[in-house]
Write an enzyme that holds these catalytic residues in place. Structure first.
Site, PDB file in Angstrom:
ATOM      1  N   ARG A  41       8.559 -13.114   9.994  1.00 58.92           N
ATOM      2  CA  ARG A  41       8.190 -14.332  10.895  1.00 58.92           C
ATOM      3  C   ARG A  41       9.748 -14.990  10.879  1.00 58.92           C
ATOM      4  O   ARG A  41      10.245 -14.816  10.445  1.00 58.92           O
ATOM      5  CB  ARG A  41       7.395 -15.425  10.029  1.00 58.92           C
ATOM      6  CG  ARG A  41       5.858 -14.937  10.262  1.00 58.92           C
ATOM      7  CD  ARG A  41       5.041 -15.956   9.155  1.00 58.92           C
ATOM      8  NE  ARG A  41       3.751 -15.166   8.657  1.00 58.92           N
ATOM      9  CZ  ARG A  41       3.449 -14.246   8.030  1.00 58.92           C
ATOM     10  NH1 ARG A  41       4.416 -13.933   7.071  1.00 58.92           N
ATOM     11  NH2 ARG A  41       2.217 -13.742   7.837  1.00 58.92           N
ATOM     12  N   ARG A 137       7.462  -9.575  16.090  1.00 57.86           N
ATOM     13  CA  ARG A 137       6.575  -9.031  15.039  1.00 57.86           C
ATOM     14  C   ARG A 137       5.250  -8.503  15.710  1.00 57.86           C
ATOM     15  O   ARG A 137       5.019  -7.274  15.208  1.00 57.86           O
ATOM     16  CB  ARG A 137       5.987 -10.344  14.227  1.00 57.86           C
ATOM     17  CG  ARG A 137       6.059 -10.218  12.658  1.00 57.86           C
ATOM     18  CD  ARG A 137       5.626 -11.411  11.887  1.00 57.86           C
ATOM     19  NE  ARG A 137       4.143 -11.495  11.246  1.00 57.86           N
ATOM     20  CZ  ARG A 137       4.094 -10.829  10.233  1.00 57.86           C
ATOM     21  NH1 ARG A 137       5.253 -10.499   9.494  1.00 57.86           N
ATOM     22  NH2 ARG A 137       2.992 -11.035   9.518  1.00 57.86           N
ATOM     23  N   TYR A 169      -3.873  -9.423  16.380  1.00 57.26           N
ATOM     24  CA  TYR A 169      -2.201  -9.979  16.528  1.00 57.26           C
ATOM     25  C   TYR A 169      -1.422  -8.930  17.382  1.00 57.26           C
ATOM     26  O   TYR A 169      -0.509  -9.548  17.863  1.00 57.26           O
ATOM     27  CB  TYR A 169      -2.037  -9.960  15.025  1.00 57.26           C
ATOM     28  CG  TYR A 169      -0.866 -10.480  14.630  1.00 57.26           C
ATOM     29  CD1 TYR A 169      -0.445 -11.694  14.665  1.00 57.26           C
ATOM     30  CD2 TYR A 169       0.468  -9.666  14.678  1.00 57.26           C
ATOM     31  CE1 TYR A 169       0.785 -12.333  14.451  1.00 57.26           C
ATOM     32  CE2 TYR A 169       1.641 -10.057  14.245  1.00 57.26           C
ATOM     33  CZ  TYR A 169       1.927 -11.536  14.555  1.00 57.26           C
ATOM     34  OH  TYR A 169       3.022 -11.966  14.065  1.00 57.26           O
TER      35      TYR A 169
END
Length: 186
Positions: A41, A137, A169
């Site tokens: 992150r 990410r 995600y």
């Protein structure tokens, strides 16, 4: 916070790095390149200090989850880190703010998340992409999944606890699953 995408095309990944360097700075381009390879992150990526790196491993505690990240650093990323260290031997942070030089008695700080977010958003807008700091990410997770089709490995790399969360995600949709069923004939 706006939803951002994984970047699925290798040429676009390289173009983003190039545009970040041209439009903003080599440092922001380095954030992109190193961020793609570490899959952290943005808050954890910008907080990396040189003393967190031991030979070819990065050790840190994730701010959001409190989980410990023990990441082996690939050779490309090690080269980038070593170049940054050679260019700025007195820096404490991997991505240290150069504005701190103006304030002699102030503690060192990394570059701001706001600056990186703005740079990514502007380049994304130029390329008509939903680009943000989480794109690094997501991109790493997407490409690992495409290379291995092993959602467990992607989950472990991203330190997620649910397959469904990981699939959403990294941008794997029902359309992608349908395509896999059509293309793979046994």
């Amino acid at each position: 916070m706006a939803e951002v995408d994984a970047i699925k095309d290798q040429d676009t990944i390289r173009l983003i790095g190039h545009l970040l360097e041209r439009r903003f700075s080599k440092q922001v381009s380095d954030v992109w390149c190193i961020g793609l390879n570490l899959a952290l992150r943005i808050s954890d990526l910008l907080a990396i200090r040189f003393h967190d790196i031991h030979q070819d491993r990065l050790f840190l505690r994730e701010a959001k989850t409190g989980k410990t990240a023990n990441i082996q650093i690939n050779p490309k990323t090690l080269q980038l880190i070593e170049r940054i260290k050679q260019e700025h031997p007195n820096h404490e942070y991997l991505f240290q703010s150069h504005r701190n030089r103006q304030a002699i008695n102030r503690a060192a700080r990394p570059i701001s998340r706001r600056y990186v977010t703005r740079a990514f958003a502007e380049v994304g807008q130029e390329l008509n992409l939903k680009l943000g700091t989480h794109s690094m990410r997501k991109t790493r997770g997407y490409h690992l999944y495409q290379a291995t089709k092993d959602i467990g490995r992607v989950m472990k790399m991203l330190r997620h606890s649910s397959e469904g969360v990981t699939l959403r995600y990294i941008g794997i949709t029902q359309e992608d699953v349908d395509k896999d069923f059509v293309e793979l004939e046994l």
